[in-house]
Design an enzyme around this catalytic site. Structure first.
Site: not given
Length: 652
Positions: A11, A246, A397, A459
């Site tokens: 890149h 890029h 999280e 869960h």
């Protein structure tokens, strides 16, 4: 350009577009010493847009780190230290692994958090021995990734004033011009996070860049975002400002023409000696470190105890009396007789360990009372006070886990963070990077099975144990009672790499052990219930299923069968034992085996073989009381007993 072209892979655009910003930061502001990359009070630099790796490698080479030109010529080739994306190697100045976009920025938040906490704990009037910045380069991809919201919101809330990020605002990503899918007002967004925002900085005006950095350094109560207007592939005559710059080599003709545009008349990989000498940072870095050493010498005289503690913690050494204290904790947990959830056993361990572990830094993603991660006497870190040792991360999280990686990389702390096992899905990529880097972060995942009950299948983790164990370098413990939980914590603290503790919500019985069995817990798997003579069957279990299997094995042995129960709290540690020990626990000659775990069965066939059985769950759970769910899914002593008898029968 030359390295990417030689590799025909990479890149070039971001390195070319950000080169001027890098020159100003690294030449005039960054505090670092190429001769001592591990210096504790160095500034941290993180390349969050890790695809721009050749920019970092160039900077490290030019400023004098032990990264040779031959390595750069070998960019992206097998065995090169100049990998496609930067991989953590502090000896050559790479602070963290980056590549998955946004994670470098989030890891930098953890580094800045560690800096601020360490300063609050150790700095004294006239002795700011912890006084450094964390600088980040980030691009559009980092801003689009959701982790940037979690981490940058957290950084703004906690006022991490020594965190300075440069946003490479070039408007181009792999698919082209980003305004087709990314029209955020980034300045307002970060102002909403309570950041200090410096917009519209010309990425090629060195005076403007320097002024922006000085303004960011002057703002001590908020992190800063410097929005730099740049051109991707700057200097490439036909490809600058386009998606072609890029992620692909520019092509030999374009590189040759770019040399003309940039007035760079030298051959590939040639840096004139006088320019290399101007970039070399050894003298300036040595002077900066010496000034800090002089300050620290005065600190040692004034505060000798603090100085010794600072040196111990930044060297990642355990407390002097660690072994004795750890042994006492295991014994204390072994004296319990009442059933207890392993999340509660974990808190009991933390309560006993924390007073002797000032480097402990705990936290939870908004589940503190459920994870039981806040030890007795813990002091909460707040935006107003950083002298604490516990943090409420909020429902973040992924951001929490990446920040833990940054805290661990920074040094000075042993960080751990909690959530529910099922939500490891949110944190997964940061968990993977922790394993890739081998950082000393500890993850505490509770509510580990259908045993959490009424919350139901959304869960209740099923595939999570198997998938997490599959990550290379992951040390995952699923203890069955207080003793195994204590050993798991001791191992996690001593291990120095990433560890994961998987804990129950429901109470589990305490198992009886001999001193040798207690010692063998640390080997990952051991014989918990032996039998007379050669076993007819070996049962292997983890966590909450060990107690069920213990009842079944005892009943089978009482009926005249010869059945051995192996508790295997950590498959990875067990697999690392010598062959003789593994054979003593799981004799090859005993082919009748039953593995029992309330999760996916996939990983257990390697232990039971084609003649064995795995009692697990290969479907999603259900909503109901744990006492009803375990029998519903076959996790009863009677069913385990049936499995034992059925697997023995063909052998007779």
């Amino acid at each position: 350009m030359d390295a990417v072209q030689r590799a025909n892979s990479g890149h070039p655009g971001a390195p070319m577009g950000m080169a001027d910003i890098a020159q100003v930061l690294w030449g005039d502001f960054l505090k670092h010493n190429p001769g001592h990359p591990e210096w504790a009070d160095r500034d941290r630099f993180v390349l969050s847009n890790g695809h721009a790796s050749m920019l970092l490698y160039s900077l490290l080479y030019l400023t004098g780190y032990p990264l040779g030109l031959d390595e750069i010529k070998n960019f992206r080739q097998l065995g090169s230290r100049c990998a496609g994306h930067p991989e953590h190697e502090l000896r050559i100045g790479i602070e963290t692994t980056t590549g998955p976009l946004g994670q470098g920025l989030a890891t930098a938040v953890g580094m800045a958090l560690a800096q601020k906490m360490l300063a609050a704990q150790f700095n004294r009037p006239g002795f700011n021995i912890v006084d450094h910045y964390t600088y980040v380069f980030a691009g559009d991809g980092c801003m689009m990734e959701g982790i940037s919201h979690e981490a940058c919101s957290m950084a703004g809330t906690f006022g991490l004033g020594k965190l300075i990020a440069f946003y490479d605002d070039n408007g181009i990503s792999i698919d082209g011009k980003v305004d087709g899918w990314f029209r955020d007002d980034t300045a307002k967004r970060f102002e909403g996070y309570h950041w200090h925002v410096i917009p519209n900085v010309d990425g090629y005006n060195h005076e403007a860049i320097a002024a922006a950095i000085k303004s960011a350094q002057a703002e001590t109560s908020r992190p800063s975002l410097i929005i730099c207007k740049t051109i991707i592939g700057y200097g490439a005559p036909t490809k600058q400002g386009t998606k072609s710059a890029h992620g692909e080599a520019l092509g030999a003709d374009e590189v040759a023409r770019a040399r003309q545009v940039l007035n760079w008349p030298y051959e590939p990989f040639v840096i004139p000696d006088e320019l290399k000498a101007q970039w070399d940072h050894h003298k300036k870095g040595e002077a900066a470190e010496q000034a800090w050493k002089d300050l620290f010498a005065g600190y040692q005289k004034e505060f000798p105890d603090l100085a010794r503690e600072f040196e111990r913690r930044t060297a990642r050494e355990l407390p002097r009396n660690w072994t004795e204290g750890a042994t006492q904790v295991v014994e204390a947990l072994g004296s319990q007789s009442k059933p207890q959830a392993t999340r509660q056993s974990s808190q009991a361990v933390l309560d006993l360990l924390a007073p002797g572990m000032p480097e402990f830094f705990g936290g939870s993603a908004d589940l503190t009372p459920s994870n039981n991660t806040q030890f007795k006497g813990a002091v909460t870190v707040t935006p107003e006070s950083f002298a604490g040792n516990y943090m409420h991360y909020g429902v973040r999280e992924f951001g929490m886990t990446a920040a833990l990686n940054g805290v661990a990389l920074h040094s000075g702390f042993v960080p751990y963070g909690g959530t529910f096992l099922v939500f490891s899905d949110y944190a997964r990529n940061a968990v993977r990077l922790a394993c890739l880097m081998g950082v000393h972060s500890i993850l505490v995942y509770t509510h580990d099975s259908i045993g959490l009950g009424e919350d139901g299948p959304t869960h209740q983790p099923i595939e999570h144990l198997t998938s997490l164990r599959a990550i290379p370098h992951m040390t995952l413990w699923r203890p069955c009672d207080g003793v195994e939980t204590a050993v798991a914590w001791v191992s996690a603290i001593e291990h120095k790499g990433p560890s994961l503790l998987v804990l129950t919500r429901q109470a589990l019985p305490q198992q009886q052990r001999t001193p040798q069995q207690k010692s063998d817990v640390a080997r990952g798997g051991y014989v918990l219930i032996p039998c007379e003579g050669t076993p007819q069957c070996v049962v292997i279990a983890t966590g909450s299923e060990v107690g069920i299997c213990a009842d079944a094995v005892k009943a089978a042995n009482a009926d005249g069968l010869r059945v051995r129960l192996v508790s295997m709290p950590c498959t990875g540690v067990f697999d690392a034992q010598d062959e003789a020990y593994r054979e003593s626990v799981l004799p090859k000659a005993v082919r009748a085996r039953v593995a029992v775990e309330a999760g996916a069965t996939l990983g257990w066939w390697k232990y039971v073989g084609s003649d064995g059985r795995v009692l697990g769950i290969d479907r999603f759970g259900a909503s109901g009381k744990a006492a009803d769910l375990f029998p519903h899914f076959g996790f009863t002593a009677d069913n385990v007993g049936r499995q034992i008898r059925e697997v023995i029968k063909p052998q007779n």
